[in-house]
Design a protein around this motif. Structure first.
Motif, mmCIF file in Angstrom:
data_model
loop_
_atom_site.group_PDB
_atom_site.id
_atom_site.type_symbol
_atom_site.label_atom_id
_atom_site.label_comp_id
_atom_site.label_asym_id
_atom_site.label_seq_id
_atom_site.Cartn_x
_atom_site.Cartn_y
_atom_site.Cartn_z
ATOM 1 N N SER A 21 0.802 -1.230 0.000
ATOM 2 C CA SER A 21 0.000 0.000 0.000
ATOM 3 C C SER A 21 0.833 1.277 0.000
ATOM 4 O O SER A 21 0.411 2.305 0.504
ATOM 5 N N PHE A 22 2.021 1.207 -0.555
ATOM 6 C CA PHE A 22 2.833 2.395 -0.760
ATOM 7 C C PHE A 22 3.463 2.303 -2.151
ATOM 8 O O PHE A 22 4.018 1.260 -2.498
ATOM 9 N N PRO A 23 3.366 3.339 -2.943
ATOM 10 C CA PRO A 23 2.769 4.655 -2.650
ATOM 11 C C PRO A 23 1.268 4.722 -2.912
ATOM 12 O O PRO A 23 0.671 5.784 -2.762
ATOM 13 N N VAL A 24 0.678 3.588 -3.319
ATOM 14 C CA VAL A 24 -0.758 3.556 -3.627
ATOM 15 C C VAL A 24 -1.412 2.502 -2.754
ATOM 16 O O VAL A 24 -0.947 1.351 -2.695
ATOM 17 N N ALA A 25 -2.487 2.863 -2.057
ATOM 18 C CA ALA A 25 -3.196 1.907 -1.212
ATOM 19 C C ALA A 25 -3.682 0.734 -2.053
ATOM 20 O O ALA A 25 -4.105 0.899 -3.203
ATOM 21 N N GLY A 26 -3.619 -0.475 -1.482
ATOM 22 C CA GLY A 26 -4.125 -1.650 -2.162
ATOM 23 C C GLY A 26 -3.201 -2.216 -3.216
ATOM 24 O O GLY A 26 -3.641 -2.999 -4.073
ATOM 25 N N THR A 27 -1.926 -1.857 -3.163
ATOM 26 C CA THR A 27 -0.954 -2.345 -4.141
ATOM 27 C C THR A 27 0.225 -3.021 -3.437
ATOM 28 O O THR A 27 0.418 -2.878 -2.232
ATOM 29 N N LEU A 28 1.007 -3.751 -4.226
ATOM 30 C CA LEU A 28 2.275 -4.309 -3.772
ATOM 31 C C LEU A 28 3.389 -3.753 -4.654
ATOM 32 O O LEU A 28 3.311 -3.826 -5.882
ATOM 33 N N MET A 29 4.403 -3.169 -4.025
ATOM 34 C CA MET A 29 5.544 -2.650 -4.769
ATOM 35 C C MET A 29 6.717 -3.604 -4.593
ATOM 36 O O MET A 29 7.159 -3.866 -3.473
ATOM 37 N N ILE A 30 7.225 -4.133 -5.709
ATOM 38 C CA ILE A 30 8.218 -5.203 -5.700
ATOM 39 C C ILE A 30 9.541 -4.692 -6.240
ATOM 40 O O ILE A 30 9.603 -4.135 -7.330
ATOM 41 N N GLU A 31 10.598 -4.889 -5.470
ATOM 42 C CA GLU A 31 11.954 -4.577 -5.932
ATOM 43 C C GLU A 31 12.844 -5.787 -5.667
ATOM 44 O O GLU A 31 13.195 -6.067 -4.524
ATOM 45 N N PRO A 32 13.236 -6.515 -6.723
ATOM 46 C CA PRO A 32 14.013 -7.733 -6.503
ATOM 47 C C PRO A 32 15.500 -7.498 -6.272
ATOM 48 O O PRO A 32 16.169 -8.372 -5.733
ATOM 49 N N THR A 33 16.034 -6.334 -6.657
ATOM 50 C CA THR A 33 17.463 -6.002 -6.653
ATOM 51 C C THR A 33 18.229 -6.893 -7.623
ATOM 52 O O THR A 33 17.701 -7.857 -8.164
ATOM 53 N N GLU A 34 19.489 -6.558 -7.793
ATOM 54 C CA GLU A 34 20.350 -7.309 -8.708
ATOM 55 C C GLU A 34 20.902 -8.583 -8.098
ATOM 56 O O GLU A 34 21.464 -9.429 -8.790
ATOM 57 N N SER A 35 20.746 -8.744 -6.772
ATOM 58 C CA SER A 35 21.405 -9.849 -6.078
ATOM 59 C C SER A 35 20.638 -11.161 -6.148
ATOM 60 O O SER A 35 21.180 -12.204 -5.785
ATOM 61 N N GLU A 36 19.387 -11.115 -6.574
ATOM 62 C CA GLU A 36 18.578 -12.331 -6.597
ATOM 63 C C GLU A 36 18.727 -13.082 -7.923
ATOM 64 O O GLU A 36 18.661 -12.495 -8.994
ATOM 65 N N SER A 37 18.907 -14.379 -7.822
ATOM 66 C CA SER A 37 19.066 -15.221 -9.004
ATOM 67 C C SER A 37 17.737 -15.405 -9.719
ATOM 68 O O SER A 37 16.661 -15.176 -9.143
#
Length: 952
Positions: free
Chosen positions: A839-855
């Protein structure tokens, strides 16, 4: 076959998750044949070519460690008696090995998802209980950044709550630590608060003051009885804050018992190394009536859906994410890792152990004082705990020189006085060495053993502590190393950290904190240096910070860097203060309007308010970009008063806005400065530079882009980069040549964790840093592409691509199935994942950041979990799963629930093994879904009472 005999640098491949085959597969999914082609499509034309990343090739891990070891060796480790809020201490080895050096503790994120954070929440509850017990006040938070900034928070806290509305000034005792007074003045000036520094013993008229800060014991060593003074302040409806030494409070009457409204201070001497100034956990305690105005985070006891006790962060409505410019503070990071160390130090030693350490330190100080008096020296204190001030007159400079020749540091008080503070690392031989140093030529030295038999306590009898401390079972059980080791393991096993699974938090950048980066942190050459040691003893730190500043300038395109801010929030604040001071230097005092987009991180408006600016919100368009025409209109409307724009880039919505140059131009054309929030710098390093496309100042989250670990919610480091015209307005300090005020207590903030970022940049080199940004963008777009047919991706650029994070819109699912974003987040726990940012920056959402470190394997595992969850939502939509009694509404599922009576219409297998891979490695949450409302209505924020333990 020819073999390259040069040392191979494998670190880049170690840091970046996907291998070459994975990279090609993901690029093919997106329709690109190279990372360069993807980057060219994502980065707007207007800012291409702005990167100035001029760094050498990366070093191998072994070579980088050898290089930084040589730097560390330039620091001189002397016996230090400077005190002034910083003390040598012993970090118990089991805490060093099992907590500070343990990725299960240092890679954890802020415990916003309580079901997977019960271990670190319990450790923080122990910290709050420790502080509440020692301070004598019922409510304590889960730590602040350092003692000086905690004092500044106490000042604004008193301002909000004081009933003396005619009072315009804040009284600060001249017996407070000098660095505290410096930060108080910095914080007060933009808010129009007058800080009056004086001797509290001579105060007559208290009516001008809405609040006061006293030091206990005083910085110079005196222990004053403040009871009557506190009553006098209360008679004028002013509030009183007391900066108190925790170790002294084991022996002295606590502030809460002599009427203080607030107690603040540092927990550093509870097992946390000096570290040239940080990071260290500060504390803040207050009365129950003030709990909703207390800054920082608060751990509380609630219940889960089975009625079992469960911990959570309480009263989140106080936080800046929700209240924005009306928040009680802009602080986004605490010092959780260090607070946990301090709490475990108290757990390990227990009440008897802590009291014994305090008594030993005090007795040694009393022996030292008696011997110095016998040698004819003028000891100014009669009643003291661990610190003495000596009037040495014309001998002072010579004594300091003599001390340095013997590798001893004394406190510099003034030209005629010096100070000595003892600590738990001191022994009889140190007392003898100090006598030998300070005695006149040829004087016979006193005998420690003789004085030991005759010396008595010099604490005021009327202030001796009568109340018990640390009576809770947790402080009276784990005193053997075996027990403590198992307790720390048991707590860590309750949590999900980066050592178990990816933490796909948008905006928070939970990436690898490589072991080679962490190793130098616990070296004595970095850990055992006092922040106010003579400059010639910190040559290693000076080289490290100079080189790191140059590295960060190269990454950002700015001309100068200040490493002082010890959190992202402090970096924001320092950046706006620099802008404010710049305008004032040009006679533009009227410029006080700060434009902030509606999508901004909650710290932005809270920080602008702290910096004395008025916030004007600008709109965003349907695609999440800044509405440029609305921005233009408001910039023109407020042209005469426009101070700054605060903008995050890439945007808070995870997109490279194409109009960023135009946006910066609008602000500059109307007389303002551009503050670019560096929270999303992980998408820009090596690809574009904010200092080259319009930014005047940015803060950087070293605990995000540059690999300092989050530590369960802190430490963080938030340095600022500025263009040359703002360089004169960077934060100052008594030990720095700059003239501006300090924003935190130590000149280089959390200096001891700066080697982490130095190591990361040195090992990655320019090429590696650019590749990291490109891979972060690739990973985010790969997830967005895999999930877009199951969940709408809310925002993207004109080419359909995102930056380094993507936002999934779950709002339609709430309408079609009744399943909320909370339900999805909790169901992810059953799959063994930390939820994305909710719910950031929009309510009712999921913000996903995988980064470069994940295979790619881990990215696919996460995507598979999200797709399976979508299938369960479809089953709710079509009636296959019950609308209320389904795996999502009941998530997460505990092991205890599995062996009990099963009444749900879905199977146990579907509940806890929704995918086959979980059979090999299942994470079992220790509690079910936590009841937030119950916790706020029935707030308990200290360890449960002994009686409740007995009842259990």
């Amino acid at each position: 076959m020819t073999i390259n005999l040069s040392t191979a640098n494998e670190f880049i491949a170690r840091h970046i998750g996907p291998d070459q085959a994975d990279e090609h597969a993901m690029l093919a999914t997106l329709g690109f044949d190279s990372l360069e082609a993807l980057s060219a499509s994502v980065i707007p034309e207007s800012i291409k070519g702005t990167s100035v990343l001029n760094l050498p090739a990366g070093q191998s891990e072994a070579d980088a460690l050898a290089s930084i070891k040589a730097i560390a060796g330039k620091n001189q480790l002397c016996k230090t008696y400077i005190g002034q809020g910083y003390y040598n201490c012993h970090t118990p080895a089991p805490i060093l090995r099992n907590l500070l050096e343990n990725p299960a503790w240092y890679t954890a994120y802020t415990p916003y998802q309580p079901e997977i954070s019960q271990g670190r929440l319990e450790a923080l509850l122990n910290f709050q209980t420790l502080i509440s017990d020692l301070s004598g006040l019922p409510i304590a938070n889960a730590s602040l950044l350092d003692e000086a900034t905690a004092a500044a928070e106490a000042m604004t806290f008193c301002k909000r709550l004081s009933k003396n509305k005619s009072g315009r000034a804040f009284f600060a005792s001249r017996h407070c630590h000098p660095q505290t007074l410096d930060v108080l003045r910095t914080r007060a000036e933009p808010l129009g608060i007058e800080v009056v520094v004086g001797d509290e013993r001579g105060l007559s008229d208290l009516s001008p003051f809405f609040g006061a800060l006293l030091q206990y014991p005083a910085s110079n060593g005196d222990v004053f009885d403040y009871r009557e003074l506190v009553e006098r302040f209360h008679a004028t409806h002013a509030l009183v804050a007391v900066a108190a030494d925790l170790l002294a409070l084991t022996l002295l009457t606590p502030p809460g018992e002599f009427g203080a409204d607030v107690a603040i201070g540092s927990a550093q001497r509870f097992g946390v190394p000096l570290g040239f100034g940080g990071p260290h956990a500060a504390y803040f305690a207050t009365r129950d009536a003030f709990k909703r105005d207390m800054p920082g985070r608060l751990v509380g006891v609630s219940v889960d859906r089975h009625g079992k006790p469960a911990l959570r962060l309480a009263m989140q409505t106080r936080e800046q994410h929700i209240r924005r410019e009306k928040a009680t503070s802009n602080i986004c990071t605490a010092q959780v890792l260090l607070a946990n160390m301090a709490s475990m130090y108290a757990v390990y030693h227990g009440p008897q152990g802590l009291t014994q350490i305090a008594r030993r330190v005090h007795q040694l100080t009393a022996i030292l004082a008696k011997g110095l008096t016998a040698l004819g020296l003028n000891v100014e204190q009669i009643e003291f705990f661990d610190t003495l001030t000596l009037h040495t007159g014309s001998r002072t400079a010579a004594l300091h020189a003599k001390a340095h020749a013997r590798h001893i540091n004394l406190r510099v008080v003034d030209d005629e006085r010096l100070g000595v503070s003892l600590d738990e690392t001191c022994g009889p031989s140190d007392v003898t060495a100090l006598w030998a140093l300070l005695a006149a030529e040829g004087q016979a030295l006193p005998d420690v053993d003789t004085l030991t038999a005759t010396v008595s306590s010099t604490l005021p009898p009327a202030l001796l502590r009568q109340s018990p401390i640390l009576s809770h079972p947790v402080f009276n059980r784990y005193h053997s190393e075996t027990e403590l080791m198992r307790y720390l393991r048991r707590l860590a096993d309750k949590d999900l950290a980066l050592d178990r699974t990816m933490i796909p938090l948008g905006s928070c950048t939970m990436k690898l904190n490589a072991a080679s980066e962490m190793i130098p942190v616990t070296w004595a050459e970095f850990g055992n240096l006092h922040p106010f040691a003579p400059a010639e003893q910190s040559q290693g730190y000076q080289q490290l910070t100079t080189e790191l500043e140059a590295m960060l300038c190269a990454a950002t395109g700015y001309d100068a860097i200040s490493l002082q801010p010890n959190a992202g929030s402090q970096g924001e604040y320092a950046g706006l203060l620099a802008i404010r001071a710049y305008h004032q230097s040009r006679g533009d005092e009227r410029r006080d309007i700060c434009l902030i987009p509606s999508s901004a991180h909650g710290t932005n408006p809270a920080t602008a308010n702290m910096a004395g600016m008025r916030v004007v919100v600008t709109a965003c368009d349907a695609r999440g970009n800044v509405d440029i025409e609305d921005l233009r209109a408001k910039a023109i409307e407020h042209r005469e008063h426009l101070a700054a724009l605060m903008i995050t880039y890439p945007s808070t919505h995870g997109v490279f806005e194409e109009g960023i140059r135009e946006i910066c131009g609008i602000i500059h054309d109307n007389g303002g400065q551009v503050y670019i929030d560096g929270a999303n710098m992980n998408a820009m390093v090596g690809l574009c530079a904010p200092g080259k496309f319009g930014g005047d100042v940015s803060h950087l989250n070293l605990h995000k882009t540059f690999c300092i670990p989050h530590g369960g919610g802190g430490p963080g480091v938030g340095p600022i980069g500025v263009k040359s015209h703002l360089t004169p307005f960077l934060p100052g300090h008594a030990s720095l040549p700059r003239t501006q005020g300090a924003v935190c207590a130590a000149p280089f903030g959390s200096a001891s964790i700066l080697p982490i970022t130095w190591m990361y940049i040195r090992m990655m080199g320019g090429e590696g840093l650019k590749r990291a940004s490109q891979m972060a963008i690739l990973n985010a777009n790969y997830i967005a592409r895999r999930l877009e047919e199951h969940y709408p991706v809310l925002y993207s650029g004109s080419n359909g691509l995102v930056a380094h994070e993507c936002i999934l819109d779950l709002r339609p699912l709430k309408d079609s199935s009744g399943i909320s974003v909370d339900d999805v987040a909790k169901r992810l726990i059953d799959f063994g994942f930390h939820a994305p940012t909710m719910s950031f920056p929009v309510a009712g959402t999921l913000m996903i950041e995988p980064t470069e470190s994940e295979s790619k394997h881990e990215l696919d595992r996460f995507c598979d979990a999200m797709i399976r969850i979508r299938e369960e939502i479809r089953a709710v939509e079509n009636g296959t799963l019950d609308k209320e009694d389904n795996p999502l509404k009941n998530a997460p599922h505990t092991a205890a629930e599995m062996v009990g009576e099963w009444t749900h219409p879905y199977s146990r297998e579907q509940a806890v093994y929704p995918v086959e891979s979980l059979i090999e490695g299942k994470y079992w949450p220790p509690v079910g879904r936590v009841d937030n409302v119950f916790g706020d209505r029935n707030l308990v924020c200290a360890c449960p009472s002994i009686e409740s333990y007995q009842e259990a």
